[in-house]
Design an enzyme around this catalytic site. Structure first.
Site, PDB file in Angstrom:
ATOM      1  CB  THR A  80      13.502  44.760  66.510  1.00 32.03           C
ATOM      2  OG1 THR A  80      13.307  43.461  67.078  1.00 32.03           O
ATOM      3  CG2 THR A  80      13.962  45.713  67.600  1.00 32.03           C
ATOM      4  NE  ARG A 111      12.441  37.934  68.733  1.00 30.23           N
ATOM      5  CZ  ARG A 111      12.322  37.587  67.460  1.00 30.23           C
ATOM      6  NH1 ARG A 111      13.166  38.069  66.550  1.00 30.23           N
ATOM      7  NH2 ARG A 111      11.355  36.759  67.099  1.00 30.23           N
ATOM      8  CG  LEU A 121      17.672  47.405  65.060  1.00 28.23           C
ATOM      9  CD1 LEU A 121      16.686  48.570  65.037  1.00 28.23           C
ATOM     10  CD2 LEU A 121      18.023  47.035  66.488  1.00 28.23           C
ATOM     11  CG  ASP A 122      15.639  40.357  65.445  1.00 30.21           C
ATOM     12  OD1 ASP A 122      16.758  40.080  64.986  1.00 30.21           O
ATOM     13  OD2 ASP A 122      15.197  39.886  66.508  1.00 30.21           O
ATOM     14  CE  LYS A 123       9.443  41.301  57.508  1.00 27.37           C
ATOM     15  NZ  LYS A 123       8.852  40.165  56.752  1.00 27.37           N
TER      16      LYS A 123
END
Length: 370
Positions: free
Chosen positions: A159, A255, A155-157
């Site tokens: 998110t 996104r 996951l993105d930082k």
């Protein structure tokens, strides 16, 4: 730092490096007499770059006959050079670091956790320490024997939400195969700018943005196939509460797709619209999040050992819930629902009343060429 969302599809092993200080000694041969210390050291230790060796000299990690000298120091031959070998930060990336982890399920094969926003999943440039990988190694030292400490997707930082981690190589292999076969179901909830008009499927190619290398973008060719199914849960005056199911797992996929569809995620500093119309209260709630309003809400996969289908859900974190509460209040919606649990239960029930199988979509395709 670009945090990658791509599914892992390789099994490169790693092991934590020994952090004990290592010293090496060399006697300066006569044929190096007259050279500067940095130039001579580059010939004696060719496995390290000259710039790194010069930095070590400046940082007092190199001595000549027991004394610290500058990089320009001229050698006469016969001296003893001692170097304290310094490990790169990248070599320290797999060191266990204790941290709180929200483990919601665990057995001998897998664990499922709820990642908070702000936590980097895997070490990379600019984030060699304090990552989820470091925390997993501290929580379960046996994960040092599993590639990437068992991490199979990211996951993105900024998110939050659910991730599955394999505790054995066999389990990791099975989960990677499920990701490659697109049988792992990952459902996200998000707040998007504007009024998303209908449910649909976004299908594009995603690659590196040719105009900004830290971003991803929809590209006409050369990218990777990316498919996101979007479902609208609620609409407000200037925002929408949506659910996104990933069919693929590309970097920043949701996104990028929502930006391409004209509805970037609220609070997204990289892809969002800072001039999105909003009331002062909504703007304050978005600013307080300090991240994109994106949460990995539901995760479904087949257990690698038992072959049982397992599904997990993680309630919305407080920051996104607060934003939705402000939006709902301003829209005059359902004031009888007062707690996050009540609201989550209602929306979860409504969402599960509908089948997410592709055949149930109305084939409304959002495709925007940039």
């Amino acid at each position: 730092m670009l945090e990658n969302d791509d599914d892992y599809n390789d099994d490169l092993p790693f092991a934590a490096d020994d952090s004990a200080q290592t010293y090496k000694n060399w006697a300066v041969p006569n044929d190096l007499a007259g050279l500067r210390l940095d130039a001579a050291l580059a010939k004696l230790v060719p496995e390290f770059s000259r710039s790194r060796l010069t930095a070590w000299i400046k940082d007092n990690h190199v001595t000549v006959n027991g004394s610290v000298v500058p990089p320009k120091y001229k050698l006469i031959g016969g001296e003893t050079i001692q170097v304290a070998i310094q490990q790169d930060e990248s070599q320290q990336a797999f060191v266990p670091e204790s941290m709180p982890l929200d483990i919601i399920y665990e057995d001998d094969c897998v664990l499922v956790l709820n990642k908070p926003a702000g936590l980097v999943v895997h070490p990379a440039a600019g984030n060699w320490h304090g990552t989820l990988l470091n925390g997993l190694l501290a929580y379960c030292p046996a994960l040092a024997q599993v590639p990437r400490a068992g991490i199979v997707h990211r996951l993105d930082k900024d998110t939050s939400g659910l991730m599955v981690v394999a505790k054995t190589v066999a389990a990791q292999t099975q989960l990677v195969r499920q990701l490659q076969a697109r049988t792992v179901k990952r459902t996200y909830r998000a707040v998007a700018d504007g009024t998303v008009p209908f449910d649909g499927k976004i299908e594009t190619l995603i690659g590196r943005d040719p105009h900004n290398r830290i971003r991803m973008a929809v590209v006409p060719f050369g990218g990777k196939e990316a498919i996101t199914h979007v479902k609208v849960l609620e609409r407000y005056a200037d925002f929408s509460y949506i659910e996104c199911q990933l069919e693929t797992g590309r970097t920043h996929q949701i996104r990028v797709h929502m930006k391409t569809a004209g509805h970037p995620l609220a609070g997204d500093a990289l892809y969002g619209n800072p001039r999105q119309p909003a009331t002062a209260e909504v703007k304050a709630a978005i600013k307080a999040m300090a991240r994109q309003a994106l949460h990995a809400y539901r995760l479904c996969f087949v257990h690698p050992q038992t072959q049982e289908t397992m599904q997990f859900e993680a309630p919305l974190p407080a920051d996104i819930y607060h934003l939705l509460s402000v939006l709902r209040l301003q829209a005059g919606m359902d004031s009888a629902i007062k707690t996050a649990d009540e609201w989550q239960q209602r929306l979860g029930t409504e969402a599960e009343d509908e089948d997410w199988d592709d055949d149930d979509y109305d084939v409304d395709v959002i495709y925007v060429r940039e």
